[in-house]
Scaffold this active site. Structure first.
Site, mmCIF file in Angstrom:
data_model
loop_
_atom_site.group_PDB
_atom_site.id
_atom_site.type_symbol
_atom_site.label_atom_id
_atom_site.label_comp_id
_atom_site.label_asym_id
_atom_site.label_seq_id
_atom_site.Cartn_x
_atom_site.Cartn_y
_atom_site.Cartn_z
ATOM 1 N N ARG A 97 6.898 9.345 -1.147
ATOM 2 C CA ARG A 97 8.081 9.493 -0.298
ATOM 3 C C ARG A 97 9.281 9.784 -1.210
ATOM 4 O O ARG A 97 9.594 8.981 -2.101
ATOM 5 C CB ARG A 97 8.305 8.193 0.486
ATOM 6 C CG ARG A 97 9.547 8.176 1.317
ATOM 7 C CD ARG A 97 9.616 6.927 2.206
ATOM 8 N NE ARG A 97 10.830 6.949 2.962
ATOM 9 C CZ ARG A 97 11.925 6.243 2.667
ATOM 10 N NH1 ARG A 97 11.936 5.406 1.634
ATOM 11 N NH2 ARG A 97 13.011 6.350 3.402
ATOM 12 N N HIS A 140 19.163 10.917 2.178
ATOM 13 C CA HIS A 140 19.175 9.570 1.599
ATOM 14 C C HIS A 140 20.526 9.432 0.878
ATOM 15 O O HIS A 140 20.597 9.225 -0.321
ATOM 16 C CB HIS A 140 17.983 9.397 0.664
ATOM 17 C CG HIS A 140 17.652 7.968 0.325
ATOM 18 N ND1 HIS A 140 16.396 7.412 0.493
ATOM 19 C CD2 HIS A 140 18.402 6.955 -0.188
ATOM 20 C CE1 HIS A 140 16.387 6.156 0.100
ATOM 21 N NE2 HIS A 140 17.602 5.848 -0.329
ATOM 22 N N GLU A 187 17.876 5.037 6.561
ATOM 23 C CA GLU A 187 18.804 3.919 6.719
ATOM 24 C C GLU A 187 20.195 4.344 7.171
ATOM 25 O O GLU A 187 21.189 4.163 6.436
ATOM 26 C CB GLU A 187 18.884 3.107 5.419
ATOM 27 C CG GLU A 187 17.545 2.599 4.933
ATOM 28 C CD GLU A 187 17.648 1.703 3.685
ATOM 29 O OE1 GLU A 187 18.742 1.606 3.117
ATOM 30 O OE2 GLU A 187 16.629 1.110 3.311
ATOM 31 N N ASN A 313 12.236 -0.135 6.696
ATOM 32 C CA ASN A 313 12.429 -0.642 5.340
ATOM 33 C C ASN A 313 12.729 -2.127 5.438
ATOM 34 O O ASN A 313 13.690 -2.529 6.094
ATOM 35 C CB ASN A 313 13.597 0.081 4.656
ATOM 36 C CG ASN A 313 13.310 1.558 4.447
ATOM 37 O OD1 ASN A 313 12.181 2.011 4.670
ATOM 38 N ND2 ASN A 313 14.315 2.304 4.023
ATOM 39 N N TYR A 315 13.126 -5.897 3.413
ATOM 40 C CA TYR A 315 13.290 -6.608 2.140
ATOM 41 C C TYR A 315 13.416 -8.119 2.299
ATOM 42 O O TYR A 315 12.889 -8.872 1.513
ATOM 43 C CB TYR A 315 14.538 -6.085 1.399
ATOM 44 C CG TYR A 315 14.308 -4.699 0.868
ATOM 45 C CD1 TYR A 315 13.697 -4.493 -0.356
ATOM 46 C CD2 TYR A 315 14.667 -3.577 1.623
ATOM 47 C CE1 TYR A 315 13.446 -3.224 -0.841
ATOM 48 C CE2 TYR A 315 14.412 -2.297 1.148
ATOM 49 C CZ TYR A 315 13.804 -2.124 -0.083
ATOM 50 O OH TYR A 315 13.540 -0.871 -0.550
ATOM 51 N N GLU A 371 9.697 1.280 3.085
ATOM 52 C CA GLU A 371 10.167 0.638 1.852
ATOM 53 C C GLU A 371 9.888 -0.849 1.937
ATOM 54 O O GLU A 371 10.179 -1.492 2.962
ATOM 55 C CB GLU A 371 11.683 0.806 1.641
ATOM 56 C CG GLU A 371 12.109 2.177 1.240
ATOM 57 C CD GLU A 371 13.618 2.274 0.959
ATOM 58 O OE1 GLU A 371 14.252 1.234 0.666
ATOM 59 O OE2 GLU A 371 14.143 3.396 1.059
HETATM 60 O O1 IFM Z 1 17.397 1.344 -3.475
HETATM 61 C C1 IFM Z 1 17.562 1.160 -2.112
HETATM 62 C C2 IFM Z 1 17.159 2.399 -1.361
HETATM 63 O O2 IFM Z 1 17.878 3.501 -1.754
HETATM 64 C C3 IFM Z 1 17.375 2.215 0.109
HETATM 65 N N1 IFM Z 1 16.778 1.004 0.592
HETATM 66 C C4 IFM Z 1 17.026 -0.209 -0.136
HETATM 67 C C5 IFM Z 1 16.741 0.003 -1.608
HETATM 68 C C6 IFM Z 1 17.012 -1.294 -2.387
HETATM 69 O O3 IFM Z 1 18.330 -1.683 -2.237
#
Ligand code: IFM
Length: 464
Positions: A97, A140, A187, A313, A315, A371
């Site tokens: 990706r 992006h 995002e 994505n 985290y 992500e």
């Molecule tokens: O590095 C970033 C990415 O560009 C977009 N999503 C979160 C990642 C970590 O912060």
């Protein structure tokens, strides 16, 4: 690891990250990959006619990026892409990706820049030579600065320019490599809120009203781009990627539960409701009173045009309390595991969120985790980078995704963020998200142990 590595060694390495035995993620048609983005890795900021982007301008503004760093060189991927794709091949991923830098491929008048476009043709060709499929993101975050000078995402016209750009690139890249999926935006929450709402990202503006308008134009651009993408790339999946997080109440009181719900409106529904329901969530304007964007007749129908997949994505999670009605406060829980981004490690949140989305959106398209990953202080010792925390992080999140799939959530793929340590936006090069360590002085790449474990798992899976 090479073909002579004994299976027992591969199995024990693979076990450091692999999804549980019997998981649907182990099926051969589940897509595993790794991701990057243009500004974070390419460098070559002034080569082959590339125009200035908002991140070049922002990084050059004192005080915006830690230690004043920028993406001028980054991972020098523009020149070293062959080496980086060899790394992907060694990992054994199904897909890569990456994103296209808009300022590289179009001039100010909207005419194609052949030299910039050629880079992506070569990249796709080189991926295809290695048997790796491409998930290509159009946006992006590196908006051409000349568009920002005309208002950027606050200007409705940018949405139409974005659709032109999507049309151009999907036409130009047709027949090059194996593009499995196009992504319009990565995002939009970050582009709108961090860029126009709190100013931590380019272009660095600070107004909730502007953030809401920027979001509307980003989503409009997404919808406007879809017909051209479908016409030019009929065999590829078309979709968008959202950064999502679950919110949990700090205490089990109505006020804190309301705060958690408001957080999820702000973080998730602000993006997903327009895309999947064709409306903004009313609660958003409870949080940001009077900030409703200007929406023209027909816009919401364009925004909710069907997509083939939704990228998520993931985290971390947020814990919330309510300081007063209609507002939220983030609670920083002590004694929980965190990454060097100061983000809590909470894999269960991924399962909870995936299952909630399945409940909340009856028309939820197939999902890809586009992500997931973490930053840590990784150092090379000899030839070794022992990123123990990342191995456990990946394993925990694979397991959470797998549980959600057992409970009926349709997840089709998983991309680790990131392939390489890279330019982490306002944090510069300090925060290392890579599976592969990059020495930014020498551009030396070194596999971290998580990369070796990921490769071992993928090799084991391929062997059946
Ligand atoms: O590095 C970033 C990415 O560009 C977009 N999503 C979160 C990642 C970590 O912060």
């Amino acid at each position: 690891m090479d073909p002579t590595t004994p299976p027992a060694v591969i199995a024990s390495l693979a076990d450091l990250v692999s999804p549980p035995a019997g998981s649907a993620m182990r099926r051969r048609d589940f897509v595993f990959g790794a991701g990057t983005s243009s500004y974070q890795i390419e460098g070559a900021a002034h080569e082959d006619g590339r125009l200035e982007s908002i991140w070049d301008r922002f990084s050059a503004t004192p005080g915006k990026v830690l230690r004043g760093e920028n993406g001028d060189v980054a991972c020098d991927h523009y020149r070293r892409y062959g080496e980086d794709l060899d790394i992907l091949k060694q990992l054994g991923v199904d897909a890569y990706r990456f994103s296209i830098a808009w300022p590289r491929v179009m001039d100010e008048a909207g005419k194609p820049n052949a030299r910039g476009i050629d880079f992506y043709k070569r990249l796709l060709g080189a991926l295809s030579d290695r048997g790796i499929r491409a998930f290509v993101t159009l946006y992006h975050w590196d908006l051409p600065q000349h568009l920002e000078d005309r208002g950027g995402w606050l200007n409705r016209e940018t949405a139409y320019r974005f659709a032109d750009y999507a049309d151009l690139m999907s036409r130009e890249l047709a027949g090059h490599g194996d593009v499995a999926a196009w992504t319009t935006h990565n995002e939009p929450w970050c582009s709108a809120y961090l860029g126009y709402g709190d100013g931590h990202h380019a272009p660095g503006l600070k107004s909730h009203r502007w953030a809401a308008q920027a979001m509307h134009h980003l989503l409009l651009g997404h919808g406007l781009a879809l017909p051209a993408l479908r016409a030019n790339a009929p065999r590829a999946l078309q979709g968008i990627v959202a950064n999502v997080a679950p919110g949990y109440p700090d205490t089990d009181t109505p006020a804190d539960r309301d705060a958690a719900s408001l957080f999820e409106t702000f973080q998730n529904r602000w993006v997903l409701d327009p895309l999947l329901k064709g409306e903004y969530p009313a609660d958003m304007w409870r949080l940001w009173k009077g900030c409703e964007p200007l929406v023209l007749a027909g816009d919401m129908d364009i925004i909710k045009r069907p997509i083939d997949y939704l990228g998520l994505n993931f985290y971390s999670r947020a814990v919330l309390r309510s300081p007063s009605p209609d507002s939220i406060d983030w609670v920083r829980r002590p004694d929980v595991e965190r990454t060097t981004m100061d983000w809590e490690v909470y894999p269960q949140g991924l399962q909870d969120l995936l299952e909630a989305f399945k409940r909340d959106y009856p028309n939820l398209p197939p999902l890809y985790i586009t992500e997931n990953g973490m930053s840590s202080d990784d150092a090379v010792v000899g030839v070794d980078v022992d990123d123990l925390q990342r191995q456990a992080y990946i394993k925990g999140h694979f397991a959470a995704c797998s549980r959600a799939m057992d409970n009926g959530v349709d997840v089709r793929g998983y991309f680790i963020w990131s392939l390489l340590d890279n330019f982490e936006w306002a944090f510069g090069y300090e925060r290392r998200f890579g599976l592969v360590h990059v020495d930014f002085e020498t551009q030396q790449r070194t596999f971290k142990r998580s990369a070796l474990a990921y490769a071992a798992f993928l090799r084991e899976r391929a062997a059946g």
